[in-house]
Design a protein around this motif. Structure first.
Motif, PDB file in Angstrom:
ATOM      1  N   SER A  42       0.618  -1.084  -0.300  1.00 45.34           N
ATOM      2  CA  SER A  42      -0.145   0.075   0.073  1.00 45.34           C
ATOM      3  C   SER A  42       0.531   0.624   0.515  1.00 45.34           C
ATOM      4  CB  SER A  42      -0.935   0.116   1.349  1.00 45.34           C
ATOM      5  OG  SER A  42      -1.010  -1.008   1.742  1.00 45.34           O
ATOM      6  N   GLY A  84       0.714   3.530  -2.963  1.00 47.29           N
ATOM      7  CA  GLY A  84       0.326   5.017  -2.851  1.00 47.29           C
ATOM      8  C   GLY A  84       1.242   6.296  -3.426  1.00 47.29           C
ATOM      9  N   LEU A  85       2.035   5.144  -3.117  1.00 43.29           N
ATOM     10  CA  LEU A  85       3.468   6.530  -3.022  1.00 43.29           C
ATOM     11  C   LEU A  85       3.072   6.760  -5.080  1.00 43.29           C
ATOM     12  CD1 LEU A  85       6.057   8.299  -2.971  1.00 43.29           C
ATOM     13  CD2 LEU A  85       7.986   6.084  -3.151  1.00 43.29           C
ATOM     14  N   VAL A 122       2.968  10.251  -6.921  1.00 44.62           N
ATOM     15  CA  VAL A 122       4.578  10.267  -7.588  1.00 44.62           C
ATOM     16  C   VAL A 122       3.457  10.368  -9.494  1.00 44.62           C
ATOM     17  CG1 VAL A 122       6.129  10.291  -9.027  1.00 44.62           C
ATOM     18  CG2 VAL A 122       5.856  10.049  -6.747  1.00 44.62           C
ATOM     19  N   TRP A 182      14.082  -1.454 -18.600  1.00 41.84           N
ATOM     20  CA  TRP A 182      14.934  -1.653 -17.386  1.00 41.84           C
ATOM     21  C   TRP A 182      13.904  -2.057 -16.959  1.00 41.84           C
ATOM     22  CZ3 TRP A 182      12.592   0.590 -12.775  1.00 41.84           C
ATOM     23  CH2 TRP A 182      13.469   0.365 -11.168  1.00 41.84           C
ATOM     24  N   SER A 183      14.204  -2.916 -15.679  1.00 38.26           N
ATOM     25  CA  SER A 183      13.890  -3.586 -14.787  1.00 38.26           C
ATOM     26  C   SER A 183      14.574  -4.123 -13.720  1.00 38.26           C
ATOM     27  CB  SER A 183      13.890  -5.405 -15.305  1.00 38.26           C
ATOM     28  OG  SER A 183      14.964  -5.840 -16.041  1.00 38.26           O
ATOM     29  N   TYR A 184      13.752  -3.949 -12.415  1.00 32.71           N
ATOM     30  CA  TYR A 184      14.034  -4.081 -10.926  1.00 32.71           C
ATOM     31  C   TYR A 184      13.217  -5.098  -9.952  1.00 32.71           C
ATOM     32  CZ  TYR A 184      16.316  -2.864  -6.126  1.00 32.71           C
ATOM     33  OH  TYR A 184      16.276  -2.808  -5.564  1.00 32.71           O
ATOM     34  N   VAL A 226      10.605  -4.285   0.613  1.00 33.62           N
ATOM     35  CA  VAL A 226      11.062  -3.321   0.521  1.00 33.62           C
ATOM     36  C   VAL A 226      10.124  -2.552  -0.324  1.00 33.62           C
ATOM     37  CG1 VAL A 226      13.295  -1.762  -0.179  1.00 33.62           C
ATOM     38  CG2 VAL A 226      13.606  -4.392   1.213  1.00 33.62           C
ATOM     39  N   ASN A 227      10.254  -1.589  -0.028  1.00 37.39           N
ATOM     40  CA  ASN A 227       9.489  -0.514  -1.013  1.00 37.39           C
ATOM     41  C   ASN A 227      10.231   0.382  -2.076  1.00 37.39           C
ATOM     42  OD1 ASN A 227       7.863   1.830  -2.463  1.00 37.39           O
ATOM     43  ND2 ASN A 227       7.223   2.464  -0.674  1.00 37.39           N
ATOM     44  N   PRO A 228      10.794  -0.945  -3.724  1.00 34.90           N
ATOM     45  CA  PRO A 228      11.241   0.719  -4.336  1.00 34.90           C
ATOM     46  C   PRO A 228      10.888   1.912  -4.220  1.00 34.90           C
ATOM     47  CG  PRO A 228      10.389  -0.978  -5.368  1.00 34.90           C
ATOM     48  CD  PRO A 228       9.363  -1.259  -4.003  1.00 34.90           C
ATOM     49  N   GLY A 229      10.529   2.001  -3.602  1.00 38.65           N
ATOM     50  CA  GLY A 229      10.329   3.591  -4.180  1.00 38.65           C
ATOM     51  C   GLY A 229      10.472   3.756  -6.024  1.00 38.65           C
ATOM     52  N   ASP A 259      11.832   6.188  -8.373  1.00 34.20           N
ATOM     53  CA  ASP A 259      12.827   6.919  -8.616  1.00 34.20           C
ATOM     54  C   ASP A 259      13.933   6.012  -9.611  1.00 34.20           C
ATOM     55  OD1 ASP A 259      15.355   8.988  -8.807  1.00 34.20           O
ATOM     56  OD2 ASP A 259      16.667   8.116  -8.106  1.00 34.20           O
ATOM     57  N   GLY A 260      13.811   4.831  -9.747  1.00 29.81           N
ATOM     58  CA  GLY A 260      14.024   4.056 -10.432  1.00 29.81           C
ATOM     59  C   GLY A 260      13.570   4.706 -11.701  1.00 29.81           C
ATOM     60  N   LEU A 271      11.270   6.649 -12.989  1.00 23.59           N
ATOM     61  CA  LEU A 271      12.069   7.928 -13.546  1.00 23.59           C
ATOM     62  C   LEU A 271      12.701   7.843 -14.527  1.00 23.59           C
ATOM     63  CD1 LEU A 271      10.230  10.377 -10.578  1.00 23.59           C
ATOM     64  CD2 LEU A 271       9.278  10.578 -12.938  1.00 23.59           C
ATOM     65  N   ARG A 272      14.190   7.274 -13.505  1.00 21.45           N
ATOM     66  CA  ARG A 272      15.401   7.797 -14.113  1.00 21.45           C
ATOM     67  C   ARG A 272      14.895   6.580 -16.152  1.00 21.45           C
ATOM     68  NH1 ARG A 272      20.593   7.146 -10.768  1.00 21.45           N
ATOM     69  NH2 ARG A 272      18.979   7.813  -8.859  1.00 21.45           N
TER      70      ARG A 272
END
Lengths: 167, 185
Positions: A56, A60-61, A65, A139-141, A147-150, A152-153, A155-156
């Motif tokens: 969530s 939600g983040l 974004v 891109w894949s990750y 862990v929430n990866p955020g 930034d990746g 957007l990059r």
């Protein structure tokens, strides 16, 4: 997509791979086909389960974004093995306004095709993919499941795609 | 660029002209927090930070940046704007503390009452809130957090590097003390 799902691997499908096409329910009576989004970047967010705390926060983040993703004309599709009804309730509860796709039957087939399935738990992995306008993974990750990866990746990757298109 | 991980580091260095800062620039260690006023975990962290500040004194510089996740916390954005509106009257930290101490009561009406309670120029406060005057600043903080790898709240950076461990008092204090001891200053 073929029926020969690859076995579980520790790494998601890598950059340079053509993203396997799929059609999945976004609501109990609507379906979404990946190839319908050709011509624009697509962000695929595989996540383990509706309702669990990290998911969530992560989704939600991404909702927060979202305007930044839209600046790149990108579509965001989130995928888990939960049913379409669970997704509906979850999206409503958490105020999510992007499609949550249900990789429910056959369970995890699309997640497996992206090497984003956790066989032991029977859930999607926490994996991110950014596809370009031609449907190629750029891109894949794979994030540790807790862990929430955020954002930034993502957007990059979108910036890199835009940079190459305009150069 | 596939499957690469990068060290999560602060992309916007601490800036004395815009950041909310407690403690001296000469402190051997700087702690930056990205926080959301309505987030219960930030509420938990609030007294911990206070205690760590009391213990470390002038050896710690603390910086607070806004990271409201409005989808999860419907009052967080306006609360952040209220803190910025208080800042416009030189009272950021008093509002910041009040918001965390009463984080279950953050309606627009509550925010107005807090402005009164702090003795702010309430007319000005209400006008700035009405116009969302401080929303761009809050969003700037938010995006600097996103680009620095903030993945939830609270997220802390010690001397610019994301602190991925717990923010339990002893763990955070220990990490800060180690960073302070390693500082060349």
């Amino acid at each position: 997509m073929t029926d020969t799902s690859p076995p579980h691997r520790d790494t998601p499908l890598p950059a340079g791979t053509v993203a396997p096409d799929f059609e999945l329910p976004s609501t109990p009576d609507q379906k979404v086909m990946l190839s319908d989004f050709r011509g624009q970047p697509v962000i695929l967010v595989f996540y383990p389960e509706d309702w669990s705390p990290v998911c969530s926060d992560q989704l939600g983040l991404y909702q927060a974004v979202f305007p930044e993703f839209q600046k790149h004309n990108a579509r965001l599709l989130a995928i888990s093995v939960d049913s379409a009804w669970s997704h509906l309730a979850f999206a409503k509860d958490r105020n999510l306004h992007f499609p949550l796709l249900s990789d429910f039957e056959p369970k995890g087939r699309v997640s497996r095709a992206y090497h984003a399935y956790r066989s032991g738990d029977g859930t999607s992995a926490r994996a991110l993919f950014v596809l370009d306008a031609d449907g190629v993974i750029r891109w894949s990750y794979l994030s540790p499941v807790g862990v929430n990866p955020g954002a930034d990746g993502i957007l990059r990757a979108l910036e890199e795609i835009d940079g190459k298109e305009t150069s | 660029m596939s499957q690469t991980q990068w060290e999560a580091a602060l992309v916007s260095p601490v800036d004395r002209t815009r950041d909310h800062i407690q403690g001296s620039a000469g402190a051997p260690v700087t702690l930056v927090q990205y926080g959301d006023y309505e987030c219960p975990y930030c509420g938990e962290a609030y007294p911990i930070i206070k205690e760590i500040q009391a213990r470390m004194g002038d050896r710690l510089r603390f910086v607070f940046r806004n990271f409201p996740i409005s989808t999860s916390h419907p009052h967080a954005e306006h609360a952040a704007e209220a803190a910025e509106a208080a800042d416009a009257q030189g009272r950021f930290w008093e509002m910041h503390d009040l918001l965390y101490e009463r984080q279950r009561h953050l309606t627009d009406q509550d925010l107005h009452l807090y402005a009164e309670e702090l003795g702010l120029d309430v007319e000005r406060f209400d006008k700035e809130m009405e116009e969302n005057l401080h929303a761009p600043r809050v969003y700037e903080d938010f995006m600097s957090g996103v680009r620095s790898g903030v993945n939830g709240t609270p997220t802390f950076y010690i001397d610019g590097v994301r602190h991925d461990d717990s923010y339990e008092r002893d763990v955070l204090l220990d990490a800060l003390e180690r960073a302070a001891a390693a500082s060349p200053r």
